[in-house]
Design an enzyme around this catalytic site. Sequence first.
Site, PDB file in Angstrom:
ATOM      1  N   TYR A 191       0.836  -1.214   0.000  1.00  0.00           N
ATOM      2  CA  TYR A 191       0.000   0.000   0.000  1.00  0.00           C
ATOM      3  C   TYR A 191       0.870   1.263   0.000  1.00  0.00           C
ATOM      4  CZ  TYR A 191      -3.216   3.645   1.572  1.00  0.00           C
ATOM      5  OH  TYR A 191      -3.932   4.809   1.686  1.00  0.00           O
TER       6      TYR A 191
ATOM      7  N   GLU B 160     -13.967  -0.969   6.478  1.00  0.00           N
ATOM      8  CA  GLU B 160     -13.947   0.344   5.817  1.00  0.00           C
ATOM      9  C   GLU B 160     -15.277   0.498   5.085  1.00  0.00           C
ATOM     10  OE1 GLU B 160     -10.295   1.712   3.860  1.00  0.00           O
ATOM     11  OE2 GLU B 160     -11.510   2.227   2.116  1.00  0.00           O
TER      12      GLU B 160
HETATM   13  C1  3EB Z   1      -7.803   6.207   5.700  1.00  0.00           C
HETATM   14  O1  3EB Z   1      -8.681   6.980   6.060  1.00  0.00           O
HETATM   15  C2  3EB Z   1      -8.230   4.799   5.435  1.00  0.00           C
HETATM   16  O2  3EB Z   1      -5.445   5.438  -0.231  1.00  0.00           O
HETATM   17  O3  3EB Z   1      -7.037   6.052  -1.586  1.00  0.00           O
HETATM   18  C3  3EB Z   1      -9.432   5.454   2.731  1.00  0.00           C
HETATM   19  C4  3EB Z   1      -9.786   6.044   1.517  1.00  0.00           C
HETATM   20  C5  3EB Z   1      -8.168   4.927   2.891  1.00  0.00           C
HETATM   21  C6  3EB Z   1      -8.871   6.112   0.465  1.00  0.00           C
HETATM   22  C7  3EB Z   1      -6.635   5.701  -0.466  1.00  0.00           C
HETATM   23  C8  3EB Z   1      -7.258   5.008   1.841  1.00  0.00           C
HETATM   24  C9  3EB Z   1      -7.609   5.586   0.628  1.00  0.00           C
HETATM   25  O4  3EB Z   1      -6.617   6.536   5.583  1.00  0.00           O
HETATM   26  C10 3EB Z   1      -7.747   4.265   4.152  1.00  0.00           C
END
Ligand code: 3EB
Length: 367
Positions: free
Chosen positions: A177, A358
Amino acid sequence: MAALGVSPGAAPRAASKAALQLDYLTCDEIASQSPVWWQTVLGVVGFEKPPAIDGARVPVTASMTPSLGVNGNLCEVWRVAGPEVRLSNGAAKRSRVHYRFCEELLFGSITIEERSIGAEGLGGGGSNGDSGALIRATELAYQEIFAVLQETEHRHLIRIWNYLPEINRDTGGDERYRLFNSARQLAFRNSGQAIVGTVPAACALGSPAGSPISIYFLAARQQPKMIENPRQTSAYHYPPKFGRHSPIFSRACVLHESAGTNLFVSGTASIVGYETIHQGDVGAQTRETMANIIALLGEANRVVGSARYSVDGLKFKVYVRQPADLRAIEEALSGWLRSSTPIVYLHADVCREDLLVEIEATGESGS
Ligand code: 3EB
């Protein structure tokens, strides 16, 4: 919304507004639709795998994240309706992006297999193996997406869904990631895109090993209004302990100039400030996530200047890390959502190891 008649002396009316609509339909429901209905479809997204429908008519893709629970056979269908809406299919040369668009809106998708990417040209002479392929594939995907948006003049990415195989796997010190975040940020910079503020709503989830990278998106001719969450640090300002390059996304955005579906809530999790809270407690993570979504709705209503959005007008996708947690998540959500609320549960890894759930949402106005 604009009246249909043009009164004498009025300024020339802009093209009629396209109403963007999201439906979760079974493959059977999709197969039985009329040609008139098909003329309104921008794109179809399956979950576990692309549905068996003719991809020559519309872009057809999949997140590669299997459904959980009862809604096995569902697809996500994006449509536009409006009196003068005409859809065209994409025809960019040498692009892997499949896309379809009307005057105002564009849907596109791209899948890339990492094993199809050579490591040539990367620092380290290819010794970085699969991390090099992930970085290169991400850069290529975003480069091709921005090239399409440039060509069709739908210059504003409003929402982008990112699915990467094995999102949490460590490759020689860096989680996949985090490598994705570095490559995404680089691609935004190299295509002349903003990397803070006016960046799309998004999500990034893990798919099973061996899946292609799958990315799909909506873009618009008009600039959307970006929404941040007062309870959370903006993701593009996360501190370096979450990775050398911050994730590039907004917490939500509103397509102010459209009619119909026009609030996009990014993937939202149990994060307050920038820290994960309620580690190991999936019920508490689910409730904290809903508190974050409620806060975003408040912000969205403040930005549009009216109480337009509420939980009852949203459609949800819930990503569940461990299928055994499904019951606990449904139980936690039952306190917030009506039984009639459209909600799809998918099995996917969430982009921080300690996040168990999520939730993303799409809102309709005028419904
Ligand atoms: C967060 O809030 C959780 O990398 O595009 C949420 C929405 C999250 C988008 C992205 C990652 C992404 O960080 C993870």
